[in-house]
Design a protein around this motif. Structure first.
Motif, mmCIF file in Angstrom:
data_model
loop_
_atom_site.group_PDB
_atom_site.id
_atom_site.type_symbol
_atom_site.label_atom_id
_atom_site.label_comp_id
_atom_site.label_asym_id
_atom_site.label_seq_id
_atom_site.Cartn_x
_atom_site.Cartn_y
_atom_site.Cartn_z
ATOM 1 N N ASP A 3 0.941 -1.239 -0.215
ATOM 2 C CA ASP A 3 0.015 0.005 0.068
ATOM 3 C C ASP A 3 0.647 1.209 0.037
ATOM 4 O O ASP A 3 0.848 2.096 0.788
ATOM 5 C CB ASP A 3 -1.047 0.067 1.262
ATOM 6 C CG ASP A 3 -1.879 1.210 1.188
ATOM 7 O OD1 ASP A 3 -2.245 1.560 0.112
ATOM 8 O OD2 ASP A 3 -2.385 1.678 2.136
ATOM 9 N N SER A 4 1.653 1.363 -0.832
ATOM 10 C CA SER A 4 2.501 2.484 -0.954
ATOM 11 C C SER A 4 2.901 3.161 -2.246
ATOM 12 O O SER A 4 3.256 4.131 -2.379
ATOM 13 C CB SER A 4 4.136 2.007 -0.623
ATOM 14 O OG SER A 4 4.697 1.375 -1.788
ATOM 15 N N ILE A 5 2.123 2.618 -3.600
ATOM 16 C CA ILE A 5 2.397 3.274 -4.697
ATOM 17 C C ILE A 5 1.353 4.212 -5.199
ATOM 18 O O ILE A 5 0.360 3.819 -5.071
ATOM 19 C CB ILE A 5 2.773 2.153 -5.702
ATOM 20 C CG1 ILE A 5 3.989 1.302 -5.310
ATOM 21 C CG2 ILE A 5 2.913 2.590 -7.303
ATOM 22 C CD1 ILE A 5 5.347 1.902 -5.594
ATOM 23 N N ILE A 6 1.793 5.444 -5.419
ATOM 24 C CA ILE A 6 0.736 6.458 -6.004
ATOM 25 C C ILE A 6 1.042 6.753 -7.510
ATOM 26 O O ILE A 6 2.292 7.314 -7.698
ATOM 27 C CB ILE A 6 0.348 7.469 -5.208
ATOM 28 C CG1 ILE A 6 0.195 7.029 -3.785
ATOM 29 C CG2 ILE A 6 -0.521 8.543 -5.626
ATOM 30 C CD1 ILE A 6 0.124 7.857 -2.802
ATOM 31 N N ARG A 7 0.205 6.799 -8.452
ATOM 32 C CA ARG A 7 0.613 7.247 -9.686
ATOM 33 C C ARG A 7 0.113 8.590 -10.088
ATOM 34 O O ARG A 7 -0.814 8.995 -9.733
ATOM 35 C CB ARG A 7 -0.041 6.374 -10.959
ATOM 36 C CG ARG A 7 0.464 6.380 -12.311
ATOM 37 C CD ARG A 7 -0.202 5.635 -13.053
ATOM 38 N NE ARG A 7 -1.657 6.210 -13.431
ATOM 39 C CZ ARG A 7 -2.304 5.675 -14.672
ATOM 40 N NH1 ARG A 7 -1.797 4.748 -15.514
ATOM 41 N NH2 ARG A 7 -3.750 6.375 -14.721
ATOM 42 N N ILE A 8 0.976 9.530 -10.476
ATOM 43 C CA ILE A 8 0.593 10.849 -10.776
ATOM 44 C C ILE A 8 0.731 10.999 -12.188
ATOM 45 O O ILE A 8 1.736 10.795 -12.780
ATOM 46 C CB ILE A 8 1.799 11.616 -10.064
ATOM 47 C CG1 ILE A 8 1.834 11.562 -8.539
ATOM 48 C CG2 ILE A 8 1.426 13.419 -10.417
ATOM 49 C CD1 ILE A 8 2.826 12.244 -7.659
ATOM 50 N N ALA A 9 -0.270 11.750 -12.692
ATOM 51 C CA ALA A 9 -0.397 11.958 -14.134
ATOM 52 C C ALA A 9 -0.500 13.296 -14.364
ATOM 53 O O ALA A 9 -1.576 14.146 -14.072
ATOM 54 C CB ALA A 9 -1.698 11.301 -14.765
ATOM 55 N N PRO A 10 0.723 13.976 -14.881
ATOM 56 C CA PRO A 10 0.716 15.321 -14.629
ATOM 57 C C PRO A 10 0.433 15.976 -16.086
ATOM 58 O O PRO A 10 0.695 17.454 -16.290
ATOM 59 C CB PRO A 10 2.319 15.817 -14.602
ATOM 60 C CG PRO A 10 2.994 14.443 -15.123
ATOM 61 C CD PRO A 10 1.921 13.222 -15.200
ATOM 62 N N THR A 11 -0.043 15.194 -17.161
ATOM 63 C CA THR A 11 -0.111 15.479 -18.453
ATOM 64 C C THR A 11 -1.195 16.423 -18.980
ATOM 65 O O THR A 11 -1.275 17.535 -19.475
ATOM 66 C CB THR A 11 -0.056 14.651 -19.471
ATOM 67 O OG1 THR A 11 -1.109 13.649 -19.388
ATOM 68 C CG2 THR A 11 1.206 13.740 -19.551
ATOM 69 N N TYR A 12 -2.498 16.142 -18.367
ATOM 70 C CA TYR A 12 -3.678 16.656 -18.617
ATOM 71 C C TYR A 12 -3.959 17.858 -18.078
ATOM 72 O O TYR A 12 -4.546 18.739 -18.923
ATOM 73 C CB TYR A 12 -4.903 15.385 -18.237
ATOM 74 C CG TYR A 12 -6.413 15.997 -19.090
ATOM 75 C CD1 TYR A 12 -6.540 15.990 -20.415
ATOM 76 C CD2 TYR A 12 -7.346 16.337 -18.080
ATOM 77 C CE1 TYR A 12 -7.661 16.213 -20.866
ATOM 78 C CE2 TYR A 12 -8.664 16.574 -18.793
ATOM 79 C CZ TYR A 12 -8.777 16.526 -19.960
ATOM 80 O OH TYR A 12 -10.033 16.970 -20.720
ATOM 81 N N PRO A 13 -3.918 18.138 -16.791
ATOM 82 C CA PRO A 13 -4.251 19.510 -16.345
ATOM 83 C C PRO A 13 -3.602 20.581 -16.815
ATOM 84 O O PRO A 13 -2.584 20.502 -17.250
ATOM 85 C CB PRO A 13 -4.245 19.358 -14.913
ATOM 86 C CG PRO A 13 -3.832 17.906 -14.506
ATOM 87 C CD PRO A 13 -3.378 17.338 -15.669
ATOM 88 N N SER A 14 -4.068 21.607 -16.699
ATOM 89 C CA SER A 14 -3.319 23.008 -17.049
ATOM 90 C C SER A 14 -2.192 23.305 -16.064
ATOM 91 O O SER A 14 -2.232 22.695 -14.928
ATOM 92 C CB SER A 14 -4.205 24.205 -16.742
ATOM 93 O OG SER A 14 -4.512 24.516 -15.715
#
Lengths: 427, 427
Positions: free
Chosen positions: B390-401
């Protein structure tokens, strides 16, 4: 003119001699003609070129609900495409999933899913000893190729002028739980151009399958592909009929715009009940993020609505009608009443089907080939490529130019006559 | 600054109080931010709008060999598209099949075919008691969804900075004939952004599978998706490496232009050996008449060649680089050395992966959500959605402004801090 059957042996031999002389003349011309392909002609494709202009770079590619069609999302198709396709196949948009470019691919996936995951919770077909499909014959070879590929046993069902022999269908479906489906091209059928009668459709909707996972695979490939404005066949809409009969889950309807816009670059769809859709989407959401929404939007912007599509299909008909009529006239002039076979006069679709004397189809196709005319292989419209009577020949008049088609048709009737006489002389 | 681990309980409580004050301020703003979606932004999509103009109605839609792309035909893709995609993934055009719009769909179909028909004559997987897949973790949730859908047992393989733990891969592949495949995103991996080392690729190419039908599922989703002109990761081309190692049939390479042109309206492809292609085409010819050639042609006319595509990817990079750098800077400024987790700095791809303290990921994602920031659900990058630590978090930085992204990243680091302190206080 006497029919071949009325002629004496000497008369037949004399006639054959004359026909072969004519045949050899064609042979010497080294022709290369093709009546095998159920493809639109280039002239027909030109009708849709405007589709290339509706989504230019200055255009907003959002659909009505604001979704940017250029990006990921929307598993089951944009709403306005569902409306257009819904009108085309007379179903509510909520009962539709828009897929990619090929209805054949949808049918394949439907069978494949049933093999690995069953239908609405049924045992996956790959776990069963035997799975059977009913195949109205003559029919569409690519349907039969799918069921053959999955090792599904195919049972021939004779086509009558009203559609498949429903007595036989009802009995097999009701008594054999291994029967899981039936392939249907209900309107302007491939290859005969027969449209199922009202009674046939109503009997389909009221089938009492022994197998809960039995479905009717209703490939409405030629739903709007009429040759005439007025003189059109009418097909009872089966999904509404199934609901009326209390069997809403009984049918999968398939369709595409392949022979409306561009084959291979159109949109394809399934229409079915909410229960079936839910079952399908469980798998679909694993298979893909979504289909080509830009192309869906392109179709909507081009046709606008069903009226635009109807207008468009009139233009297709204007190109196809002379071709069909010319071939049918040649058949009538040359082959009527001579006892060498018969045919239907379709009012739409893509094919004319010639039923030769038993045991003649392969030989006729071979003869035609030797004079430079490629026909669909005899047997192709049957499961396993086997026409038990060796009598059905599919004629595809859409793709060649009218000049080529005329010559090909004339060579064809010549081959029919020669081979029929040979057959009669053998007997 | 002290790390959390160096702080006293009182210091931690004090710090937590301050952080929560800040957190509540964000909460009161009623924000709606989203860092969950691996989607290009509208600005990126605008880069490809010229694609809507290259095939206007005045244009000839024939390809180089004269094929009319508007009509039926060409099962495996037009040649010029194979050349373009071949250059993109460093394979010969003859080793490529161009499909429809989705590489995920190709992967699904590949597994589905193996289930029903096996691989190059092997027993269909649906007839086997047990089929297993190796799953480097964290990985791509949609890969795992496919194998889960088909009831394939998934075995976690830890990702190292060099790629999957090859000792473990080699041992499992060599000793367990039930292991039929491994999911790989070898370049700028989803979600960590790791590129497999040269040694890792060479060890992959030299695997000695117990199962003849074992294949490497090499999803080269981010092959040309660099953030920098110079500072790029390099990936050894695996197919050539497999041939060199005498294992030409070992790998299926998948790719698409989804994040190059338009997601959902791009073209997807497989590259593999002649033997594998032959096996695939036996099924493909039953599944479809062909994919959307007009869209293939559109891509070729727009990009022209690999150089055009490289130029195009530079423009994507110019949009993405500031977003990645901004998020990475915030992580660095706020989280470095405080003992609340770590992350990689990817040089390409679509994601940043944060590895929180064990037992914190779900809580961080929940906290972020309560402040209006949607993250990919914790656990998603693991088979069955279960992150054992319970340690992995995916960050998706492409779509937001970039403005939204900055705020979202600041809220994220705040949540990381609060939850980490809570965790440490528990212990």
């Amino acid at each position: 003119m006497k029919s071949f059957q009325e002629m004496t042996k000497e008369e037949l031999l004399e006639e054959k001699k004359n026909l072969e002389k004519e045949y050899r003349k064609y042979q010497m011309r080294g022709l290369q003609l093709d009546m095998s392909r159920g493809k639109p002609s280039a002239e027909q494709l030109d009708l849709s070129m405007g589709m290339m202009d509706v989504l230019h770079s200055g255009e907003d590619l959002s659909c009505e609900d604001g979704t940017d069609c250029r990006n990921y999302g929307v598993l089951d198709g944009i709403h306005e495409a569902k409306v257009l396709i819904g009108d085309m196949i007379e179903c509510h948009p909520d009962n539709i999933i828009i897929y990619g470019n090929s209805s054949l691919n949808i049918m394949y996936d439907t069978i494949s899913r049933s093999m690995t995951h069953g239908v609405m919770g049924s045992t996956p077909w790959c776990k069963l000893d035997k799975v059977k499909f009913l195949c109205p014959v003559p029919g569409y070879d690519r349907h039969f190729a799918i069921t053959e590929h999955f090792g599904i046993e195919m049972i021939n069902i004779p086509m009558l002028p009203t559609g498949p022999d429903m007595d036989m269908v009802e009995e097999l479906v009701a008594n054999d739980a291994a029967v899981k489906g039936i392939w249907c091209v209900p309107k302007y059928s491939n290859p005969q151009g027969i449209t199922y009668s009202d009674e046939t459709v109503r009997r389909f909707a009221r089938l009492k399958p022994a197998a809960k996972d039995f479905r009717i695979y209703w490939d409405n490939a030629y739903g709007v592909h009429h040759l005439y404005d007025i003189d059109q066949d009418n097909l009872v809409e089966i999904f509404a009929e199934c609901k009326r009969a209390g069997n809403p889950d009984l049918v999968y309807k398939f369709c595409s715009t392949s022979k409306i816009s561009f084959p291979g670059s159109g949109v394809a769809a399934i229409a079915t009940s909410a229960n079936n859709l839910e079952d399908i989407k469980k798998q679909l959401v694993v298979q893909t993020i979504g289909y080509d929404k830009v192309n869906q939007l392109r179709h909507v912007r081009f046709f606008k609505n069903i009226h635009g599509m109807t207008e468009h299909m009139r233009k297709h008909a204007d190109i196809l009608r002379p071709k069909f009529e010319m071939v049918l006239n040649i058949l009538k002039e040359e082959l009527e009443d001579i006892g060498a076979g018969n045919w239907y006069c379709p009012k739409g679709g893509y094919f004319i089907c010639y039923q030769a004397l038993s045991g003649c189809a392969k030989e006729i196709v071979l003869r035609a080939k030797k004079a430079g005319v490629v026909m669909t292989p005899a047997g192709a419209p049957f499961p396993y490529g086997r026409d038990p009577k060796d009598s059905i020949i599919r004629i595809a008049p859409t793709y060649p130019s009218i000049e080529d088609l005329e010559m090909a048709a004339n060579i064809f009737v010549l081959c029919v006559k020669i081979v029929s006489i040979e057959k009669l002389l053998e007997e």
